[in-house]
Design a protein around this motif. Structure first.
Motif, PDB file in Angstrom:
ATOM      1  N   VAL A   6       0.800  -0.993  -0.036  1.00 45.77           N
ATOM      2  CA  VAL A   6       0.037  -0.096   0.053  1.00 45.77           C
ATOM      3  C   VAL A   6       0.845   0.996  -0.070  1.00 45.77           C
ATOM      4  O   VAL A   6       1.816   1.343   0.945  1.00 45.77           O
ATOM      5  N   GLN A   7       0.811   2.220  -0.940  1.00 42.23           N
ATOM      6  CA  GLN A   7       1.401   3.264  -1.030  1.00 42.23           C
ATOM      7  C   GLN A   7       0.297   4.338  -1.020  1.00 42.23           C
ATOM      8  O   GLN A   7      -0.919   4.372  -1.772  1.00 42.23           O
ATOM      9  N   THR A   8       0.665   5.499  -0.360  1.00 45.90           N
ATOM     10  CA  THR A   8      -0.300   6.862  -0.507  1.00 45.90           C
ATOM     11  C   THR A   8       0.359   7.837  -0.886  1.00 45.90           C
ATOM     12  O   THR A   8       1.662   8.147  -0.575  1.00 45.90           O
ATOM     13  N   ARG A   9      -0.400   8.972  -1.523  1.00 45.72           N
ATOM     14  CA  ARG A   9       0.281  10.055  -1.753  1.00 45.72           C
ATOM     15  C   ARG A   9      -0.803  10.874  -1.562  1.00 45.72           C
ATOM     16  O   ARG A   9      -2.099  10.614  -1.683  1.00 45.72           O
ATOM     17  N   LEU A  38      -5.871   8.864   6.718  1.00 39.96           N
ATOM     18  CA  LEU A  38      -5.991   9.549   5.679  1.00 39.96           C
ATOM     19  C   LEU A  38      -6.496  11.036   5.660  1.00 39.96           C
ATOM     20  O   LEU A  38      -7.446  11.283   6.372  1.00 39.96           O
ATOM     21  N   ALA A  39      -5.720  11.993   5.285  1.00 37.31           N
ATOM     22  CA  ALA A  39      -6.256  13.500   5.420  1.00 37.31           C
ATOM     23  C   ALA A  39      -7.123  13.855   4.188  1.00 37.31           C
ATOM     24  O   ALA A  39      -6.754  14.341   3.220  1.00 37.31           O
ATOM     25  N   LEU A  40      -8.414  13.637   4.716  1.00 38.45           N
ATOM     26  CA  LEU A  40      -9.446  13.605   3.418  1.00 38.45           C
ATOM     27  C   LEU A  40     -10.319  14.684   3.917  1.00 38.45           C
ATOM     28  O   LEU A  40     -10.995  14.557   5.007  1.00 38.45           O
ATOM     29  N   GLN A  41     -10.373  15.846   3.303  1.00 41.45           N
ATOM     30  CA  GLN A  41     -11.111  16.987   3.599  1.00 41.45           C
ATOM     31  C   GLN A  41     -12.518  16.877   2.832  1.00 41.45           C
ATOM     32  O   GLN A  41     -12.537  16.223   1.649  1.00 41.45           O
ATOM     33  N   ASN A  69     -17.413   4.426   2.617  1.00 42.59           N
ATOM     34  CA  ASN A  69     -18.037   4.990   3.796  1.00 42.59           C
ATOM     35  C   ASN A  69     -17.021   5.983   4.411  1.00 42.59           C
ATOM     36  O   ASN A  69     -17.782   7.132   4.771  1.00 42.59           O
ATOM     37  N   HIS A  70     -15.951   5.903   4.466  1.00 42.16           N
ATOM     38  CA  HIS A  70     -14.980   6.764   5.276  1.00 42.16           C
ATOM     39  C   HIS A  70     -15.024   8.069   4.176  1.00 42.16           C
ATOM     40  O   HIS A  70     -15.019   9.164   4.915  1.00 42.16           O
ATOM     41  N   ALA A  71     -15.061   8.048   2.989  1.00 42.01           N
ATOM     42  CA  ALA A  71     -15.238   9.109   2.292  1.00 42.01           C
ATOM     43  C   ALA A  71     -16.520   9.766   2.256  1.00 42.01           C
ATOM     44  O   ALA A  71     -16.484  11.113   2.641  1.00 42.01           O
ATOM     45  N   LEU A  72     -17.554   9.127   2.332  1.00 47.14           N
ATOM     46  CA  LEU A  72     -18.629   9.701   2.500  1.00 47.14           C
ATOM     47  C   LEU A  72     -18.972  10.250   3.850  1.00 47.14           C
ATOM     48  O   LEU A  72     -19.637  11.557   4.058  1.00 47.14           O
ATOM     49  N   ALA A  73     -18.447   9.929   4.781  1.00 46.46           N
ATOM     50  CA  ALA A  73     -18.407  10.509   6.137  1.00 46.46           C
ATOM     51  C   ALA A  73     -17.524  11.801   6.322  1.00 46.46           C
ATOM     52  O   ALA A  73     -17.949  12.597   7.062  1.00 46.46           O
ATOM     53  N   ALA A  74     -16.735  11.912   5.426  1.00 49.52           N
ATOM     54  CA  ALA A  74     -15.814  13.241   5.356  1.00 49.52           C
ATOM     55  C   ALA A  74     -16.537  14.149   4.399  1.00 49.52           C
ATOM     56  O   ALA A  74     -15.991  15.062   4.018  1.00 49.52           O
TER      57      ALA A  74
END
Length: 120
Positions: A6-9, A38-41, A69-74
């Motif tokens: 797993v790589q993130t950018r 994840l820093a998701l705004q 679900n994580h994205a939708l919650a953010a």
């Protein structure tokens, strides 16, 4: 066995998670544990790049739904990028092609994202 890497950018559109290997029962926890970090705004887009995924079972699908679900919650969007043909068939059979937007590459997903309109 092909372990999951797993790589993130981070991009202006939001985080990109690149998965390589097998997304299955043994590795899905790795993806689920990554999500809260994840820093998701709000208004951004989480891109999950599946270019290197060689196998995905029901646990992997559940991990992708957890990412959604994580994205939708953010209050953010989510897109899958570079879905291999063998996974695309499975996603179509279980209806995930109706749940996730897909793009041929992570760069195409980033290009398709538009920032939320500025509020007065």
């Amino acid at each position: 066995m092909n372990l999951l890497a797993v790589q993130t950018r981070t991009t202006p559109a939001g985080p990109v998670v690149e998965l390589t290997g097998e997304l299955d029962y043994d590795s899905c926890a790795q993806v689920r544990e990554l999500l809260p970090a994840l820093a998701l705004q709000a208004g951004q887009q989480l891109v999950v790049d599946l270019t290197g995924v060689t196998f995905c079972d029901s646990s992997g699908i559940t991990a992708l739904l957890a990412a959604r679900n994580h994205a939708l919650a953010a209050r953010a969007d989510i897109a899958l990028a570079a879905v291999p043909a063998h996974l695309g068939r499975i996603f179509h059979m279980v209806g995930l092609d109706q749940v996730f937007s897909t793009h041929p590459t992570a760069q195409a997903a980033e290009a398709a994202w538009s920032p939320p309109a500025a509020r007065p």
